[in-house]
Design a protein around this motif. Structure first.
Motif, PDB file in Angstrom:
ATOM      1  N   ASP A  88       0.841  -1.191   0.000  1.00 44.32           N
ATOM      2  CA  ASP A  88       0.000   0.000   0.000  1.00 44.32           C
ATOM      3  C   ASP A  88       0.887   1.256   0.000  1.00 44.32           C
ATOM      4  N   LEU A 104       1.399   3.617   2.109  1.00 46.69           N
ATOM      5  CA  LEU A 104       2.192   3.834   3.315  1.00 46.69           C
ATOM      6  C   LEU A 104       3.461   2.975   3.281  1.00 46.69           C
ATOM      7  N   ARG A 148       6.587   4.467  10.331  1.00 44.82           N
ATOM      8  CA  ARG A 148       5.164   4.739  10.132  1.00 44.82           C
ATOM      9  C   ARG A 148       4.888   6.240  10.238  1.00 44.82           C
ATOM     10  N   ARG A 178       3.738   8.678   7.161  1.00 42.02           N
ATOM     11  CA  ARG A 178       2.447   9.380   7.235  1.00 42.02           C
ATOM     12  C   ARG A 178       2.631  10.868   6.963  1.00 42.02           C
ATOM     13  N   LEU A 201       3.248  11.535   3.321  1.00 43.92           N
ATOM     14  CA  LEU A 201       2.028  11.389   2.512  1.00 43.92           C
ATOM     15  C   LEU A 201       1.088  12.575   2.742  1.00 43.92           C
ATOM     16  N   GLU A 202       1.026  13.052   3.986  1.00 44.45           N
ATOM     17  CA  GLU A 202       0.202  14.225   4.269  1.00 44.45           C
ATOM     18  C   GLU A 202       0.723  15.432   3.494  1.00 44.45           C
ATOM     19  N   ALA A 229      -3.275  12.079   2.621  1.00 47.23           N
ATOM     20  CA  ALA A 229      -3.554  11.576   3.961  1.00 47.23           C
ATOM     21  C   ALA A 229      -4.659  10.523   3.948  1.00 47.23           C
ATOM     22  N   MET A 244      -3.642   6.384   2.346  1.00 48.77           N
ATOM     23  CA  MET A 244      -2.464   5.662   2.837  1.00 48.77           C
ATOM     24  C   MET A 244      -2.565   4.158   2.683  1.00 48.77           C
ATOM     25  N   LYS A 245      -3.777   3.642   2.818  1.00 43.28           N
ATOM     26  CA  LYS A 245      -3.956   2.192   2.798  1.00 43.28           C
ATOM     27  C   LYS A 245      -4.298   1.675   1.396  1.00 43.28           C
ATOM     28  N   VAL A 289       2.605   9.624  -4.388  1.00 39.46           N
ATOM     29  CA  VAL A 289       3.154   8.632  -3.452  1.00 39.46           C
ATOM     30  C   VAL A 289       4.661   8.528  -3.676  1.00 39.46           C
TER      31      VAL A 289
END
Lengths: 235, 405
Positions: A100, A102, A120, A124, A127-128, A133, A136-137, A151
């Motif tokens: 994914d 993340l 992690r 995060r 990605l934010e 945000a 992520m998954k 990404v």
């Protein structure tokens, strides 16, 4: 100077012939510059990018990154430099399909040996920063082209590298999405990062504050771009 | 990159190609399963045989004409020896001071009739009193044969439960007269069922007094004498006493070999171990071949996997993976793969031995060392056959790899 390149040569053996992909390149890039490297195919821009990105080593000449000579480093040392100082953004995104967003962003931190929780957290944040945000998954196949490239940008940023090195970052995207990606680069450059974009698109190069043109393995011109167009601003 | 990361990646790769992974692992699964099954089975057999052989016949030894013979020449020579007789048995009974019981026996196989019914291939045994201890027979109905039955050469018999079930379905056999070969005997007892041993029924027999047997059976020949010593410690003494006594009766000079054979349960156990040892080696060999084939298949699939994921390797290298990281990743992947095969093989092998144990008289237990062996072997297969593909992956040029379509 972040990058100091002096009289760099890269010679390939193709059969019995020698191809001079780089034929004496001199280049210096300071911190927080936004450089576009342009040139027709075969001009040596990809070879230069590979050398700057420490994916390859030169046949002769000198390349100092952060005052460290990259010249004859071992594979392990090159891997470490790539991990810590370079953030790659590729034309084809090159995300891991089974992971994914993340996890993709975490990958450089895995090789940096950073602990899971810290990884992690930083992934995060990255990605934010690129506005994902809420994705992520998601796996790459659940994301649009623009999202995938964002990404990839987050992945390039996550280990706080010295240089963001982008190779035709908008090459696989339509112009609207391409613009969106250039906005992302604008943003990270404004935060103090050094950005080098290899492209043959004038539109893309127009965002840089310095344009380096290459031809036949040499730098043809190296000019500031005073009319740079800030991405996201009206043309 | 730590081991947990690599294992996670490996499991992901296996999950992504479930069918392919399974097919890849068949060789390993079969190899490990056969190792587990063979080891469990042989160990179960060992346990079973030593229980049956040593417990039933603990501190018992047997004297007969032949002893423990495993080749034809010995057999031919032994045929010339004198027969053992009831008189020998009587002398031993009186002379072996460390003996608790001395039982003379003989046997053949015959048809038994009761009225219109008959049963073929019944083991007819002539036995002297005490046979129930040596043979571990418990009486279900009626009584055992006695000293008096033997001394008076009575025409009486004790039947095994399988015989009475066939000849007297739903009826009481006690007091009935059955014909054993030419003689008519009265049934005085029925034993409790003992079940099967290695697929052979232990309940298809008729016991008559040994003197009755010697009197009437045409092929009487040499008898067998079983002696139970007073206790385990007395066993060697009892054997020596019996041996000296028989040698004396037969006037065998010092230095000359015995012309009779003495066998203990240990003799049988030793022979049995040699036998299963051979089976063991052969089957382990076969299983090893399956594992090697399985390993080659794993190597092949790992080479395919490395090629398919060339770009992934390029990306990982660009992001900072050292050659060593890539090597470990693919090595862990190959090992995870073969270990999954090993675990499936262990489950299959254990299931197989439990199944065999459940539906056949053959014993099979789950053996912990065998399971550990299975895990160890499958891991080694993965590491060994995964090395070359992993090495290839680690040596890929990142630029070439990134460009790979």
């Amino acid at each position: 100077m972040l990058i100091r390149i002096h009289d760099l040569h890269r010679v390939y053996e193709v059969g019995s012939e020698q191809v001079h992909a780089l034929n004496g390149v001199d280049l210096g890039v300071g911190a927080n510059e936004y450089v576009a490297i342009m040139g027709p195919s075969g001009s040596g821009k990809t070879t230069l990018m590979n050398l700057i990105g420490c994916l390859d080593t030169a046949s002769s000449g000198s390349y100092r990154l952060d005052d460290v000579e990259i010249g004859r480093m071992s594979d392990d040392d090159l891997a470490r430099i790539r991990n810590q100082k370079i953030g790659f953004v590729f034309q084809t995104f090159n995300l891991l399909a089974r992971a994914d967003a993340l996890h993709n962003v975490e990958l450089p931190l895995v090789y940096a040996g950073i602990k899971h929780e810290e990884r992690r957290k930083r992934a995060r944040e990255a990605l934010e920063l690129v506005g994902l945000a809420d994705r992520m998954k998601h796996r790459p196949n659940e994301l649009s082209g623009g999202q995938r490239q964002r990404v990839a940008i987050a992945r390039a940023l996550v280990n706080r590298p010295s240089i963001i090195l982008a190779d035709e970052p908008t090459g696989n995207l339509d112009s609207t999405t391409g613009e969106e990606i250039m906005v992302a680069f604008e943003h990270i450059w404004r935060q103090g990062n050094t950005v080098i974009v290899v492209t043959h698109e004038l539109d893309v190069a127009a965002h840089a504050n310095r344009v380096v043109r290459m031809r036949d393995g040499k730098i043809e011109s190296d000019t500031p771009n005073p009319q740079r167009r800030a991405a996201g601003a009206p043309a | 990159m730590n081991l947990r990361e690599s294992t996670g990646i490996a499991l992901g790769a296996i999950r992504a190609n479930k069918l392919r992974s399974f097919l890849t692992l068949l060789g390993t699964i079969i190899g490990v399963a056969s190792v587990i099954a063979v080891v469990s089975f042989v160990q179960g057999m060992n346990r079973f045989v030593s229980e049956k052989l040593l417990d039933a016949g603990s501190n018992v030894f047997e004297i007969d004409k032949f002893g423990f013979i495993t080749n034809n020449d010995d057999y031919i020579n032994a045929l010339r020896r004198p027969d053992l007789t009831i008189d020998d048995a009587e002398a031993l009974r009186l002379g072996v001071r460390h003996a608790a019981i001395v039982v003379a026996s003989n046997g053949n196989s015959e048809r038994i009739h009761y009225r219109a019914r008959h049963l073929d291939g019944v083991k007819v045994k002539g036995e002297s009193a005490g046979y129930e201890v040596i043979n571990d027979y418990t009486i279900e109905q009626g009584r055992h044969l006695t000293e008096e039955d033997d001394q008076h050469r009575q025409l009486v018999c004790v039947l095994g439960p399988e015989v009475t079930e066939e000849l007297f379905p739903g009826r009481d056999p006690i007091g009935k007269e059955v014909r054993i070969g030419e003689q008519t005997c009265q049934v005085v007892g029925v034993t409790k069922a003992k079940g099967k041993m290695l697929g052979q029924s232990q309940d298809r027999f008729a016991v008559i007094p040994v003197r009755t047997f010697q009197k009437f059976k045409s092929e009487r020949g040499s008898i067998t004498i079983d002696i139970k010593s007073l206790d385990q410690a007395a066993l060697p003494v009892a054997i020596q006493e019996a041996r000296n006594l028989l040698r004396g009766r037969r006037h065998i000079g010092p230095g000359k070999p015995d012309n009779f054979g003495i066998t203990t349960a240990d003799t049988w156990m030793e022979f049995y171990r040699t036998l299963t040892g051979g089976i063991f080696v052969v089957l382990i060999g076969v299983a090893s071949i399956a594992l090697v084939v399985g390993g080659i298949v794993i190597m092949n699939i790992m080479l395919v996997s490395v090629t398919e994921r060339t770009r992934e390797i390029g990306v990982r290298k660009a992001l900072g993976a050292r050659p060593h990281d890539i090597l470990v990743q693919f090595l862990v992947e190959a090992t995870t793969l073969s270990l999954s095969g090993g675990i499936l093989g262990i489950l299959l092998g254990v299931g197989l031995s439990l199944l065999v144990g459940a539906i056949s008289p053959l014993p099979a237990g789950v053996s912990v060392p065998a399971i550990l062996l299975g895990i160890l072997m499958s891991s080694l297969v993965g590491i060994f056959f995964g090395s070359y593909p992993a090495f290839r992956a680690s040596k890929l040029d990142p630029i070439e790899a990134l460009r790979y379509e």
